[in-house]
Design a protein around this motif. Structure first.
Motif, PDB file in Angstrom:
ATOM      1  N   ASP A 240      -6.320 -45.562  -6.815  1.00  0.00           N
ATOM      2  CA  ASP A 240      -5.996 -46.250  -5.567  1.00  0.00           C
ATOM      3  C   ASP A 240      -4.991 -47.349  -5.860  1.00  0.00           C
ATOM      4  O   ASP A 240      -4.956 -47.909  -6.963  1.00  0.00           O
ATOM      5  N   LEU A 241      -4.194 -47.678  -4.875  1.00  0.00           N
ATOM      6  CA  LEU A 241      -3.255 -48.789  -4.986  1.00  0.00           C
ATOM      7  C   LEU A 241      -3.978 -50.099  -4.699  1.00  0.00           C
ATOM      8  O   LEU A 241      -4.916 -50.134  -3.899  1.00  0.00           O
ATOM      9  N   LEU A 242      -3.549 -51.169  -5.336  1.00  0.00           N
ATOM     10  CA  LEU A 242      -4.093 -52.498  -5.094  1.00  0.00           C
ATOM     11  C   LEU A 242      -2.931 -53.415  -4.733  1.00  0.00           C
ATOM     12  O   LEU A 242      -1.820 -53.240  -5.236  1.00  0.00           O
ATOM     13  N   ALA A 243      -3.195 -54.404  -3.885  1.00  0.00           N
ATOM     14  CA  ALA A 243      -2.117 -55.309  -3.462  1.00  0.00           C
ATOM     15  C   ALA A 243      -2.666 -56.699  -3.202  1.00  0.00           C
ATOM     16  O   ALA A 243      -3.850 -56.876  -2.909  1.00  0.00           O
ATOM     17  N   VAL A 244      -1.781 -57.664  -3.306  1.00  0.00           N
ATOM     18  CA  VAL A 244      -2.095 -59.042  -2.941  1.00  0.00           C
ATOM     19  C   VAL A 244      -1.271 -59.397  -1.711  1.00  0.00           C
ATOM     20  O   VAL A 244      -0.079 -59.107  -1.651  1.00  0.00           O
ATOM     21  N   ASP A 245      -1.919 -59.987  -0.730  1.00  0.00           N
ATOM     22  CA  ASP A 245      -1.295 -60.430   0.513  1.00  0.00           C
ATOM     23  C   ASP A 245      -0.994 -61.921   0.353  1.00  0.00           C
ATOM     24  O   ASP A 245      -1.895 -62.750   0.336  1.00  0.00           O
ATOM     25  N   TRP A 246       0.288 -62.258   0.223  1.00  0.00           N
ATOM     26  CA  TRP A 246       0.738 -63.626  -0.030  1.00  0.00           C
ATOM     27  C   TRP A 246       1.423 -64.164   1.221  1.00  0.00           C
ATOM     28  O   TRP A 246       2.539 -63.777   1.544  1.00  0.00           O
ATOM     29  N   GLU A 247       0.731 -65.015   1.942  1.00  0.00           N
ATOM     30  CA  GLU A 247       1.264 -65.624   3.155  1.00  0.00           C
ATOM     31  C   GLU A 247       0.483 -66.894   3.444  1.00  0.00           C
ATOM     32  O   GLU A 247      -0.385 -67.283   2.666  1.00  0.00           O
ATOM     33  N   ASN A 248       0.780 -67.543   4.561  1.00  0.00           N
ATOM     34  CA  ASN A 248       0.056 -68.757   4.913  1.00  0.00           C
ATOM     35  C   ASN A 248      -1.380 -68.431   5.286  1.00  0.00           C
ATOM     36  O   ASN A 248      -1.641 -67.442   5.972  1.00  0.00           O
ATOM     37  N   THR A 249      -2.294 -69.294   4.843  1.00  0.00           N
ATOM     38  CA  THR A 249      -3.704 -69.160   5.191  1.00  0.00           C
ATOM     39  C   THR A 249      -3.938 -69.720   6.590  1.00  0.00           C
ATOM     40  O   THR A 249      -3.041 -70.308   7.197  1.00  0.00           O
TER      41      THR A 249
ATOM     42  N   VAL B 204      -4.994 -59.121 -11.989  1.00  0.00           N
ATOM     43  CA  VAL B 204      -5.492 -57.860 -11.430  1.00  0.00           C
ATOM     44  C   VAL B 204      -5.016 -56.696 -12.287  1.00  0.00           C
ATOM     45  O   VAL B 204      -5.783 -55.770 -12.584  1.00  0.00           O
ATOM     46  N   LYS B 205      -3.772 -56.733 -12.729  1.00  0.00           N
ATOM     47  CA  LYS B 205      -3.257 -55.671 -13.608  1.00  0.00           C
ATOM     48  C   LYS B 205      -4.041 -55.635 -14.926  1.00  0.00           C
ATOM     49  O   LYS B 205      -4.305 -54.557 -15.457  1.00  0.00           O
ATOM     50  N   ARG B 206      -4.419 -56.795 -15.439  1.00  0.00           N
ATOM     51  CA  ARG B 206      -5.204 -56.848 -16.675  1.00  0.00           C
ATOM     52  C   ARG B 206      -6.602 -56.272 -16.441  1.00  0.00           C
ATOM     53  O   ARG B 206      -7.120 -55.497 -17.247  1.00  0.00           O
ATOM     54  N   LEU B 207      -7.210 -56.635 -15.309  1.00  0.00           N
ATOM     55  CA  LEU B 207      -8.570 -56.181 -15.007  1.00  0.00           C
ATOM     56  C   LEU B 207      -8.621 -54.705 -14.613  1.00  0.00           C
ATOM     57  O   LEU B 207      -9.632 -54.046 -14.831  1.00  0.00           O
ATOM     58  N   ARG B 208      -7.580 -54.202 -14.003  1.00  0.00           N
ATOM     59  CA  ARG B 208      -7.521 -52.803 -13.546  1.00  0.00           C
ATOM     60  C   ARG B 208      -6.218 -52.162 -14.017  1.00  0.00           C
ATOM     61  O   ARG B 208      -5.339 -51.842 -13.222  1.00  0.00           O
ATOM     62  N   PRO B 209      -6.088 -51.941 -15.333  1.00  0.00           N
ATOM     63  CA  PRO B 209      -4.824 -51.429 -15.873  1.00  0.00           C
ATOM     64  C   PRO B 209      -4.450 -50.031 -15.378  1.00  0.00           C
ATOM     65  O   PRO B 209      -3.294 -49.645 -15.452  1.00  0.00           O
ATOM     66  N   GLY B 210      -5.371 -49.282 -14.844  1.00  0.00           N
ATOM     67  CA  GLY B 210      -5.076 -47.938 -14.356  1.00  0.00           C
ATOM     68  C   GLY B 210      -4.597 -47.895 -12.917  1.00  0.00           C
ATOM     69  O   GLY B 210      -4.408 -46.813 -12.370  1.00  0.00           O
ATOM     70  N   HIS B 211      -4.403 -49.047 -12.304  1.00  0.00           N
ATOM     71  CA  HIS B 211      -3.983 -49.111 -10.904  1.00  0.00           C
ATOM     72  C   HIS B 211      -2.598 -49.725 -10.783  1.00  0.00           C
ATOM     73  O   HIS B 211      -2.248 -50.643 -11.528  1.00  0.00           O
TER      74      HIS B 211
ATOM     75  N   VAL C 259      -0.313 -52.267  -8.857  1.00  0.00           N
ATOM     76  CA  VAL C 259      -0.591 -53.506  -8.127  1.00  0.00           C
ATOM     77  C   VAL C 259       0.706 -53.970  -7.468  1.00  0.00           C
ATOM     78  O   VAL C 259       1.718 -54.159  -8.144  1.00  0.00           O
ATOM     79  N   LEU C 260       0.665 -54.146  -6.162  1.00  0.00           N
ATOM     80  CA  LEU C 260       1.840 -54.517  -5.382  1.00  0.00           C
ATOM     81  C   LEU C 260       1.703 -55.920  -4.795  1.00  0.00           C
ATOM     82  O   LEU C 260       0.591 -56.427  -4.631  1.00  0.00           O
ATOM     83  N   LEU C 261       2.834 -56.468  -4.429  1.00  0.00           N
ATOM     84  CA  LEU C 261       2.891 -57.727  -3.692  1.00  0.00           C
ATOM     85  C   LEU C 261       3.249 -57.433  -2.253  1.00  0.00           C
ATOM     86  O   LEU C 261       4.260 -56.765  -1.985  1.00  0.00           O
ATOM     87  N   TYR C 262       2.418 -57.927  -1.313  1.00  0.00           N
ATOM     88  CA  TYR C 262       2.757 -57.895   0.109  1.00  0.00           C
ATOM     89  C   TYR C 262       3.155 -59.307   0.511  1.00  0.00           C
ATOM     90  O   TYR C 262       2.430 -60.270   0.236  1.00  0.00           O
ATOM     91  N   CYS C 263       4.285 -59.428   1.156  1.00  0.00           N
ATOM     92  CA  CYS C 263       4.672 -60.706   1.766  1.00  0.00           C
ATOM     93  C   CYS C 263       5.685 -60.428   2.856  1.00  0.00           C
ATOM     94  O   CYS C 263       6.251 -59.343   2.941  1.00  0.00           O
TER      95      CYS C 263
ATOM     96  N   GLY D 207       4.824 -57.340  -9.273  1.00  0.00           N
ATOM     97  CA  GLY D 207       3.969 -56.382  -9.951  1.00  0.00           C
ATOM     98  C   GLY D 207       4.661 -55.035 -10.037  1.00  0.00           C
ATOM     99  O   GLY D 207       5.789 -54.924 -10.507  1.00  0.00           O
ATOM    100  N   ASP D 208       3.993 -54.000  -9.525  1.00  0.00           N
ATOM    101  CA  ASP D 208       4.534 -52.647  -9.579  1.00  0.00           C
ATOM    102  C   ASP D 208       5.378 -52.281  -8.369  1.00  0.00           C
ATOM    103  O   ASP D 208       5.931 -51.181  -8.322  1.00  0.00           O
ATOM    104  N   GLY D 209       5.452 -53.176  -7.405  1.00  0.00           N
ATOM    105  CA  GLY D 209       6.268 -52.863  -6.237  1.00  0.00           C
ATOM    106  C   GLY D 209       6.124 -53.883  -5.138  1.00  0.00           C
ATOM    107  O   GLY D 209       5.104 -54.549  -5.009  1.00  0.00           O
ATOM    108  N   LEU D 210       7.153 -53.996  -4.334  1.00  0.00           N
ATOM    109  CA  LEU D 210       7.183 -54.927  -3.211  1.00  0.00           C
ATOM    110  C   LEU D 210       6.847 -54.198  -1.924  1.00  0.00           C
ATOM    111  O   LEU D 210       7.448 -53.163  -1.608  1.00  0.00           O
TER     112      LEU D 210
END
Length: 184
Positions: free
Chosen positions: A80-89, A107-114, A116-120, A135-138
């Motif tokens: 599965d793909l993993l992503a971080v949502d980076w915006e105002n709280t 996250v890449k260290r903890l789940r090296p088989g996934h 990891v993307l940045l959402y913004c 990470g692995d993609g925008l």
């Protein structure tokens, strides 16, 4: 371009998957919120044959704890793909550029088989980002014509509208290409 959506607890677990190749599901936020619908929403996407991704809404501070919380509470499976949502709280704050980068790396260290993307959104990418580390993609949000975000950086996913829900396109030639990328 492949079509997809992203969903959170604000959406039903019975969303339409017609014409979709991928679905991102909000899993967690900060160190205390878990989307109660994430498993059902992911199952709906999996049953339709979609590539599944999960995202974490990032808050400033405690990056290692947030990364651990995300990977522990997320209903992800292998590939599965993993992503971080980076915006105002909701409090008008946001994680720093360095915090965003540290979270992705953790996250890449903890789940090296996934992957990891940045959402913004475009504003964050152009005005807050200083490292261009995604990470692995925008995954960029810019509400314009699908597949035409107003940035120069290479992107993988473009969120082009939030009405009636968050709709996205992915820059892959086929669903097989997206699956291969997600699993490599």
């Amino acid at each position: 371009m492949l079509r997809g959506i992203d969903v959170s607890s604000h959406q039903s677990s019975d969303f339409s998957t017609e014409g979709l190749s991928f679905v991102f599901v909000k899993a967690t936020e900060g160190r205390s919120y878990i989307n109660p619908k994430q498993s059902a929403q992911a199952s709906r996407a999996r049953d339709a044959g979609c590539v599944v991704g999960f995202y974490h809404f990032l808050w400033p501070g405690n990056l290692t704890a947030q990364a651990e919380y995300f990977v522990e509470k997320c209903a992800s499976r292998k590939d599965d793909l993993l992503a971080v949502d980076w915006e105002n709280t909701s409090k008008g704050t946001h994680a720093s550029n360095a915090e965003k980068d540290r979270f992705i790396r953790e996250v890449k260290r903890l789940r090296p088989g996934h992957r990891v993307l940045l959402y913004c959104n475009r504003t964050f990418w152009l005005n807050h980002d200083t490292t261009s580390y995604a990470g692995d993609g925008l995954w960029i949000a810019d509400y314009v014509t699908a597949g035409k975000p107003r940035i120069k950086a290479r992107w993988r996913i473009h969120q082009y509208t939030d009405r009636p829900l968050d709709k996205n396109v992915a820059d892959f030639g086929s669903e097989a290409a997206l699956r291969d990328w997600a699993t490599s």
